[in-house]
Write a protein that holds these residues in place. Structure first.
Motif, PDB file in Angstrom:
ATOM      1  N   MET A   1      31.083  -8.835  -0.360  1.00  0.00           N
ATOM      2  CA  MET A   1      29.998  -9.625   0.624  1.00  0.00           C
ATOM      3  C   MET A   1      28.944  -8.746   1.444  1.00  0.00           C
ATOM      4  N   ASN A   2      29.012  -7.478   0.970  1.00  0.00           N
ATOM      5  CA  ASN A   2      28.057  -6.550   1.763  1.00  0.00           C
ATOM      6  C   ASN A   2      26.725  -7.295   1.765  1.00  0.00           C
ATOM      7  N   CYS A   3      26.301  -7.791   0.698  1.00  0.00           N
ATOM      8  CA  CYS A   3      24.834  -8.309   0.615  1.00  0.00           C
ATOM      9  C   CYS A   3      24.667  -9.458   1.647  1.00  0.00           C
ATOM     10  N   VAL A   4      25.631 -10.217   2.139  1.00  0.00           N
ATOM     11  CA  VAL A   4      25.544 -11.273   3.119  1.00  0.00           C
ATOM     12  C   VAL A   4      25.291 -10.480   4.306  1.00  0.00           C
ATOM     13  N   ASN A   5      25.946  -9.302   4.726  1.00  0.00           N
ATOM     14  CA  ASN A   5      25.895  -8.861   5.958  1.00  0.00           C
ATOM     15  C   ASN A   5      24.667  -7.831   6.069  1.00  0.00           C
ATOM     16  N   ARG A   6      23.938  -7.664   5.010  1.00  0.00           N
ATOM     17  CA  ARG A   6      22.561  -6.810   5.102  1.00  0.00           C
ATOM     18  C   ARG A   6      21.405  -7.791   4.941  1.00  0.00           C
ATOM     19  N   SER A   7      21.707  -9.053   4.577  1.00  0.00           N
ATOM     20  CA  SER A   7      20.410 -10.100   4.231  1.00  0.00           C
ATOM     21  C   SER A   7      19.656 -10.129   5.579  1.00  0.00           C
ATOM     22  N   PRO A   8      18.234 -10.031   5.466  1.00  0.00           N
ATOM     23  CA  PRO A   8      17.520 -10.284   6.491  1.00  0.00           C
ATOM     24  C   PRO A   8      17.290 -11.705   6.614  1.00  0.00           C
ATOM     25  N   ILE A   9      17.542 -12.568   5.713  1.00  0.00           N
ATOM     26  CA  ILE A   9      17.244 -14.184   5.591  1.00  0.00           C
ATOM     27  C   ILE A   9      18.649 -14.694   5.990  1.00  0.00           C
ATOM     28  N   GLY A  10      18.417 -15.846   6.864  1.00  0.00           N
ATOM     29  CA  GLY A  10      19.562 -16.593   7.608  1.00  0.00           C
ATOM     30  C   GLY A  10      20.047 -16.318   8.420  1.00  0.00           C
ATOM     31  N   LYS A  11      21.090 -17.438   9.017  1.00  0.00           N
ATOM     32  CA  LYS A  11      21.693 -17.206  10.441  1.00  0.00           C
ATOM     33  C   LYS A  11      22.916 -16.338   9.946  1.00  0.00           C
ATOM     34  N   ARG A  12      23.391 -15.258  10.654  1.00  0.00           N
ATOM     35  CA  ARG A  12      24.657 -14.710  10.493  1.00  0.00           C
ATOM     36  C   ARG A  12      25.542 -15.001  11.611  1.00  0.00           C
ATOM     37  N   LEU A  13      26.827 -15.316  11.387  1.00  0.00           N
ATOM     38  CA  LEU A  13      27.949 -15.502  12.276  1.00  0.00           C
ATOM     39  C   LEU A  13      28.982 -14.526  11.710  1.00  0.00           C
ATOM     40  N   PRO A  14      29.845 -14.300  12.534  1.00  0.00           N
ATOM     41  CA  PRO A  14      30.971 -13.266  12.147  1.00  0.00           C
ATOM     42  C   PRO A  14      31.665 -13.365  10.776  1.00  0.00           C
ATOM     43  N   THR A  15      31.734 -14.877  10.400  1.00  0.00           N
ATOM     44  CA  THR A  15      32.115 -15.049   8.980  1.00  0.00           C
ATOM     45  C   THR A  15      31.575 -15.693   8.347  1.00  0.00           C
ATOM     46  N   SER A  16      30.227 -15.778   8.475  1.00  0.00           N
ATOM     47  CA  SER A  16      29.582 -16.648   7.478  1.00  0.00           C
ATOM     48  C   SER A  16      27.808 -16.489   7.709  1.00  0.00           C
ATOM     49  N   LEU A  17      27.081 -16.625   6.590  1.00  0.00           N
ATOM     50  CA  LEU A  17      25.683 -16.776   6.708  1.00  0.00           C
ATOM     51  C   LEU A  17      25.113 -18.155   6.259  1.00  0.00           C
ATOM     52  N   TYR A  18      24.412 -18.603   7.080  1.00  0.00           N
ATOM     53  CA  TYR A  18      23.509 -19.962   6.652  1.00  0.00           C
ATOM     54  C   TYR A  18      22.259 -19.670   6.429  1.00  0.00           C
ATOM     55  N   VAL A  19      21.864 -20.400   5.270  1.00  0.00           N
ATOM     56  CA  VAL A  19      20.488 -20.157   4.660  1.00  0.00           C
ATOM     57  C   VAL A  19      20.074 -21.517   4.452  1.00  0.00           C
ATOM     58  N   HIS A  20      18.800 -21.767   4.890  1.00  0.00           N
ATOM     59  CA  HIS A  20      17.906 -23.274   4.209  1.00  0.00           C
ATOM     60  C   HIS A  20      17.856 -22.939   2.662  1.00  0.00           C
ATOM     61  N   LEU A  21      18.032 -24.172   2.132  1.00  0.00           N
ATOM     62  CA  LEU A  21      17.646 -24.351   0.654  1.00  0.00           C
ATOM     63  C   LEU A  21      16.420 -23.788   0.319  1.00  0.00           C
ATOM     64  N   SER A  22      15.457 -24.063   0.964  1.00  0.00           N
ATOM     65  CA  SER A  22      14.114 -23.413   0.682  1.00  0.00           C
ATOM     66  C   SER A  22      14.035 -21.785   0.782  1.00  0.00           C
ATOM     67  N   ALA A  23      15.026 -21.118   1.502  1.00  0.00           N
ATOM     68  CA  ALA A  23      15.012 -19.437   1.463  1.00  0.00           C
ATOM     69  C   ALA A  23      16.030 -18.952   0.283  1.00  0.00           C
ATOM     70  N   LEU A  24      16.787 -19.659  -0.539  1.00  0.00           N
ATOM     71  CA  LEU A  24      17.615 -19.179  -1.409  1.00  0.00           C
ATOM     72  C   LEU A  24      16.614 -18.141  -2.247  1.00  0.00           C
ATOM     73  N   PRO A  25      15.635 -18.266  -2.857  1.00  0.00           N
ATOM     74  CA  PRO A  25      14.915 -17.527  -3.681  1.00  0.00           C
ATOM     75  C   PRO A  25      14.524 -16.240  -2.957  1.00  0.00           C
ATOM     76  N   ALA A  26      14.427 -16.073  -1.590  1.00  0.00           N
ATOM     77  CA  ALA A  26      14.310 -14.850  -1.021  1.00  0.00           C
ATOM     78  C   ALA A  26      15.478 -14.039  -0.799  1.00  0.00           C
ATOM     79  N   LEU A  27      16.606 -14.506  -1.360  1.00  0.00           N
ATOM     80  CA  LEU A  27      17.940 -13.723  -1.102  1.00  0.00           C
ATOM     81  C   LEU A  27      18.116 -12.858  -2.081  1.00  0.00           C
ATOM     82  N   GLU A  28      18.916 -11.686  -2.156  1.00  0.00           N
ATOM     83  CA  GLU A  28      19.177 -10.908  -3.258  1.00  0.00           C
ATOM     84  C   GLU A  28      19.970 -11.610  -4.407  1.00  0.00           C
ATOM     85  N   ARG A  29      19.539 -11.088  -5.530  1.00  0.00           N
ATOM     86  CA  ARG A  29      19.804 -11.672  -6.849  1.00  0.00           C
ATOM     87  C   ARG A  29      21.268 -11.769  -6.804  1.00  0.00           C
TER      88      ARG A  29
END
Length: 675
Positions: A1-29
């Motif tokens: 889950m390193n890609c979660v920790n370095r994601s510039p998109i979404g709201k990061r909490l200690p054990t999770s990442l929250y992303v709006h559905l509209s932002a999914l295409p902007a995430l790492e592949r």
């Protein structure tokens, strides 16, 4: 889950990442592929229609889809439903929040979307305003609808659309909304909580009369009448023609909190008290139960969408209000529920009864022929001593004359009892009753301590027999009370307690074991429950040792679940009696309990079952590191690592565990037992 920790998109909490559905295409592949894999597990796919956010867990292979239908229109939308996908097991869990009274709500919406989202700037500006006013501080307290509504009310802030505003003061000449109080009346299929508590407390003695002031639809009136009591009620809307008659027990249940006029509210309380011959029950909402959108500030309360008024009392404020208006010392029996007695002696008798601990009559251990001969005659004397911790006087025991005639004095009769039983057990009962009275008298110091003549004769005799005099009893109680101010003393009592689960900064005790605690600890908890009232649903009491606080914890499945999850907690600061609440969402990794037998007494019905489970878990090595299994996820991970599962209150091997690994662990366990 390193890609979660370095994601510039979404709201990061200690054990999770929250992303709006509209932002999914902007995430790492890789994250997109991970989400696609989770989506494929949901069949049919139409179940995901309406999903707003995607939650990526970082400490376990799980993805959740969360629906916030009013994400764009509501500044802080509420969660409607969630679908969780476990990629390790392919299990799909669905939960509906639409009927939940207090669902989670969102904050900082701009963090879920990308900067090109159409409402991004509006969300950013709202967050900037809320941060400037401190509304987002202590985020744990505002994660639910009720917590957020309370924060807004405390800060006297309203939200219109996505803009903050201060409540508009009442302006002369501007029409005020018409309050439809009758709509606040509930149709109940059972007794209301205040009346039920009064029944369970034994206040409805044979021949007692009942009157419900502001009875609404009259449910309590009918159900009390069905129990054989003379029962009537009055309501300004539903029963305006009924007479207001005096009664032994008068109920003012959830009335004063729906009256918007302060003068009329006071009048209702005084009128109900005027009708009371013995005891008045006063109940009011102490938490905002309905804080949905559309409520507006009005006076010292709020107007709901049904156009009813709700006064927002805190528990401390409610007691102060009753005491001030009626000139009394109201007795809390639950959150938002108080009793006010007309007769001071009856009030003190009720207070004393609340601090009476359990005691059982000592068993006969020696075969004494003369005792066996008089066993039936001596039984009432033994029962009285067990109940009061002393011998009775003439008018207190029906069998007094017969015992005196047979033995000369009651003391001689009791000497025969002592020959067949253990004297130390009777001495322990006397000491227990002495400590019960000390706790009661110490707590009475916070109000107006009653004069001796205001106590019932039986309590007066208790004090004389167990202390010598009322003055000596009060002096001992005050000395005991002084010890409460020393946290070191309290910490020592907690750590030396023979009852409860001891942690580095607290002592945890099941409510069933409270009366067996050290008297000083009982007094410590009494300082909270005397004013606030112990929550009826409380499972455990947590004694904090590093700060003057008491917490009431609710574990709804304590008996059934081998490791129940914490549902709610109520913490009371004993310095200012400030009350704070917290809800724990079952899906958000709540704390779990271990070693339940440490929390109860050995005579608890399920003690042996709890103890056997803990011993088995210790043998498996599941309890080796308690710090790692405090929450549900940590506990589940521990079970998986040990190839273990729970079947009721038993540990069994996981069916899906690797057979080779199971053999290795079985071998390691055998070697450990041999050592």
């Amino acid at each position: 889950m390193n890609c979660v920790n370095r994601s510039p998109i979404g709201k990061r909490l200690p054990t999770s990442l929250y992303v709006h559905l509209s932002a999914l295409p902007a995430l790492e592949r890789s994250l997109q592929n991970y989400e696609t894999l989770a989506r494929q597990q949901v069949q049919p796919q139409t179940q995901l229609d309406g999903a707003t956010l995607v939650k990526f867990n970082t400490d376990q292979p799980k993805v959740s889809y969360l629906a916030y239908p009013e994400f764009e229109t509501d500044a802080h939308p509420a969660l409607s439903w969630s679908i969780q996908v476990d990629l390790a097991t392919a299990q799909v869990t669905i939960r509906n929040y639409s009927r939940t009274d207090n669902p989670p709500v969102l904050h900082r919406k701009e963090t879920f979307v990308t900067a090109d989202y159409s409402l991004y700037e509006r969300f950013v500006e709202l967050t900037r305003q809320e941060e400037a006013l401190g509304l987002l501080n202590q985020s744990r307290e505002i994660g639910t609808r009720e917590g957020w509504a309370k924060r807004l009310l405390d800060c006297r802030i309203e939200i219109h659309g996505h803009v903050l505003a201060c409540p508009v003061a009442q302006i002369p000449g501007v029409a005020q909304p018409k309050i439809e109080r009758h709509k606040a009346a509930l149709v109940r299929n059972e007794l209301s909580k205040p009346v039920r508590i009064a029944l369970e407390a034994g206040l409805f003695t044979p021949g007692a009369t009942f009157f419900d002031y502001g009875c609404g639809h009259g449910s309590d009136v009918e159900r009390v009448g069905d129990r054989g009591y003379t029962s009537s009620g009055w309501d300004p809307y539903y029963r305006p023609d009924s007479a207001c008659t005096s009664a032994d027990i008068v109920n003012l249940g959830y009335v004063i909190n729906v009256i918007e006029d302060p003068a009329e509210r006071r009048e209702a309380l005084l009128k109900a008290w005027e009708l009371t011959r013995k005891v008045l029950i006063v109940a009011a909402q102490v938490l905002i139960e309905d804080s949905t959108r559309g409520m507006m500030a009005y006076g010292d309360g709020v107007i709901t969408r049904r156009n009813t008024f709700q006064k927002n009392y805190s528990q401390e404020e409610l007691k102060s209000y009753i005491d001030q208006v009626l000139g009394v010392d109201a007795i809390p029996v639950a959150l938002g529920i108080y009793l006010v007695f007309r007769d001071e002696a009856q009030a003190q008798t009720f207070r004393v009864s609340r601090w009476r601990s359990r005691a059982t009559t000592p068993r006969v251990k020696a075969s004494v022929k003369r005792f066996e001969q008089y066993k039936e005659m001596l039984a009432p004397l033994m029962a009285f001593f067990t109940n009061r911790g002393r011998l009775p006087i003439e008018e207190e025991l029906q069998e007094f004359a017969a015992l005196q005639s047979e033995f000369g004095t009651l003391r001689r009769a009791f000497q025969l009892v002592l020959q067949a039983t253990e004297r130390q057990e009777w001495d322990a009962i006397s000491e227990k009753r002495r400590q019960d009275l000390l706790v009661y008298l110490a707590l009475s110091h916070f109000g107006t301590r009653p004069k001796l003549r205001h106590l019932t004769p039986i309590v007066q005799h208790d004090i004389k027999a167990l202390f010598g005099s009322y003055q000596q009893a009060c002096t001992a109680a005050d000395l005991m009370l002084l010890s409460l101010g020393n946290l070191e003393v309290m910490a020592e009592r907690c750590q030396s307690s023979a009852i409860g689960k001891k942690l580095s900064n607290s002592l945890w005790v099941h409510v069933s074991a409270l009366d067996a605690l050290d008297p000083l600890l009982r007094l410590y908890e009494g300082c909270a429950s005397r004013t606030i009232g112990r929550p009826e649903e409380a499972t455990l009491v947590k004694f904090h040792t590093r700060k003057p606080q008491i917490s009431y914890l609710f574990y709804p499945d304590f008996d059934r679940d081998p490791h129940p999850c914490l549902r709610t907690s109520m913490q009371i600061d004993l310095q200012d009696l400030h009350v704070s609440y917290r809800d724990y969402d079952p899906e958000d990794n709540p704390p779990v309990l271990h070693q339940k037998e440490l929390l109860v007494q050995p005579d608890y019905p399920l003690y042996e079952k709890f103890a056997k489970l803990s011993q088995q878990e210790a043998d498996w090595g599941l309890l080796d590191d308690l710090s790692k299994i405090r929450d549900r996820w940590g506990w589940q991970k521990c079970l998986e690592e040990h190839c273990a599962a729970l079947k009721g209150h038993r540990v069994v091997w996981r069916k899906d565990a690797d057979p080779y690994r199971v053999k290795l662990m079985q071998s390691a366990r055998r070697q450990f037992r041999e050592v």
